[in-house]
Design an enzyme around this catalytic site. Sequence first.
Site, PDB file in Angstrom:
ATOM      1  CE  LYS A  48      -3.803  -2.303   2.404  1.00 40.95           C
ATOM      2  NZ  LYS A  48      -4.518  -2.589   3.636  1.00 40.95           N
ATOM      3  CD  GLN A  92      -3.476  -4.346   6.645  1.00 43.73           C
ATOM      4  OE1 GLN A  92      -3.716  -3.240   6.149  1.00 43.73           O
ATOM      5  NE2 GLN A  92      -3.662  -5.463   5.985  1.00 43.73           N
ATOM      6  CG  ASP A 115     -10.267  -0.771   5.028  1.00 39.28           C
ATOM      7  OD1 ASP A 115      -9.934  -1.114   3.882  1.00 39.28           O
ATOM      8  OD2 ASP A 115      -9.525  -0.892   6.023  1.00 39.28           O
TER       9      ASP A 115
HETATM   10  N1  GUN Z   1      -6.388  -7.108   6.056  1.00 38.16           N
HETATM   11  C1  GUN Z   1      -6.519  -7.815   4.889  1.00 38.16           C
HETATM   12  N2  GUN Z   1      -7.192  -7.088   3.975  1.00 38.16           N
HETATM   13  C2  GUN Z   1      -7.497  -5.902   4.561  1.00 38.16           C
HETATM   14  C3  GUN Z   1      -8.179  -4.728   4.115  1.00 38.16           C
HETATM   15  O1  GUN Z   1      -8.674  -4.633   2.981  1.00 38.16           O
HETATM   16  N3  GUN Z   1      -8.269  -3.717   5.027  1.00 38.16           N
HETATM   17  C4  GUN Z   1      -7.758  -3.817   6.266  1.00 38.16           C
HETATM   18  N4  GUN Z   1      -7.919  -2.778   7.081  1.00 38.16           N
HETATM   19  N5  GUN Z   1      -7.123  -4.888   6.725  1.00 38.16           N
HETATM   20  C5  GUN Z   1      -6.994  -5.925   5.858  1.00 38.16           C
END
Ligand code: GUN
Length: 279
Positions: A48, A92, A115
């Site tokens: 990311k 996360q 998200d």
């Molecule tokens: N862990 C795995 N995929 C994601 C996601 O799309 N967002 C978040 N916050 N954690 C994750």
Amino acid sequence: MKTIDGKKIAAKKLLALKDEISEMEIEPTLAVILVGNDPASHLYVDHKEKAAKEIGIELRKYIFDENIAKEEVEASIEFLNNDPETHSIIVQLPLPVQLDTNDIIELMNPEKDVDGFHPINQEKFLNNEEYLFPVFPHAIVSLIESEEEDLTDKNAVVIGKSNIFDNVMTHALNNLGAKTQFISCIDKKQFSEKENDVINGADIIVTACGVPGILSCDVISDNAIVIDGGISKVDGKTVGDVDKSECGDREIIVSPVPGGVGPVTIACLLENVVELAKK
Ligand code: GUN
């Protein structure tokens, strides 16, 4: 079997975002709360960060020890909620056991929840009220639409194990005109005969189980589009939910793991970061 190139779809989205950001007067910012040592989570956040940097988004990491007290994480979220320089926040997942995921997510300012995990934002999405398209379902829809733009009256099935994802994903597909059924894969290694019939009747199959090979091509009909949102490690290799050993020369379209949902999810996340920065 044909595969969908998630990297190409993501690259196109990122390029458009880079142009859009270059015209903005502010630099969009994303705060990432990362707790613990889960290697997969660290790797996702690295990806990311790299993509964000390439297009002009500032990603700030808030990294905490595995055994951090709940109060410290809460204090950070409180700070970020009120920090005018922070446009968007992600926590996360997964979190270590001492931190209740729902409690932590609910602490986030819904207006910075990029998200789309906050219950207020899920409710808005399910009621078709104005908010962001939640990231993971948006990535899946982007992959489907790269192959089939008109989902009217298509039979779809969502195979998943999280209420949040299942409801939002089913709603997103129904909104596009599909008739969507749901199958739970909680604690499952294989499907019942009845579930196999539903999968066999589907034009669109979305799976997010994280169970390697739970979905075999021999239950999938010709011309189906399969979006594989499951990620697991087997013998050090990253694999999805679809067992491709029976796919061979079948007329089935499958998103690969890696290189399918993953990169598009990052691009959709950064699209939402830009939307929140503009607000
Ligand atoms: N862990 C795995 N995929 C994601 C996601 O799309 N967002 C978040 N916050 N954690 C994750």
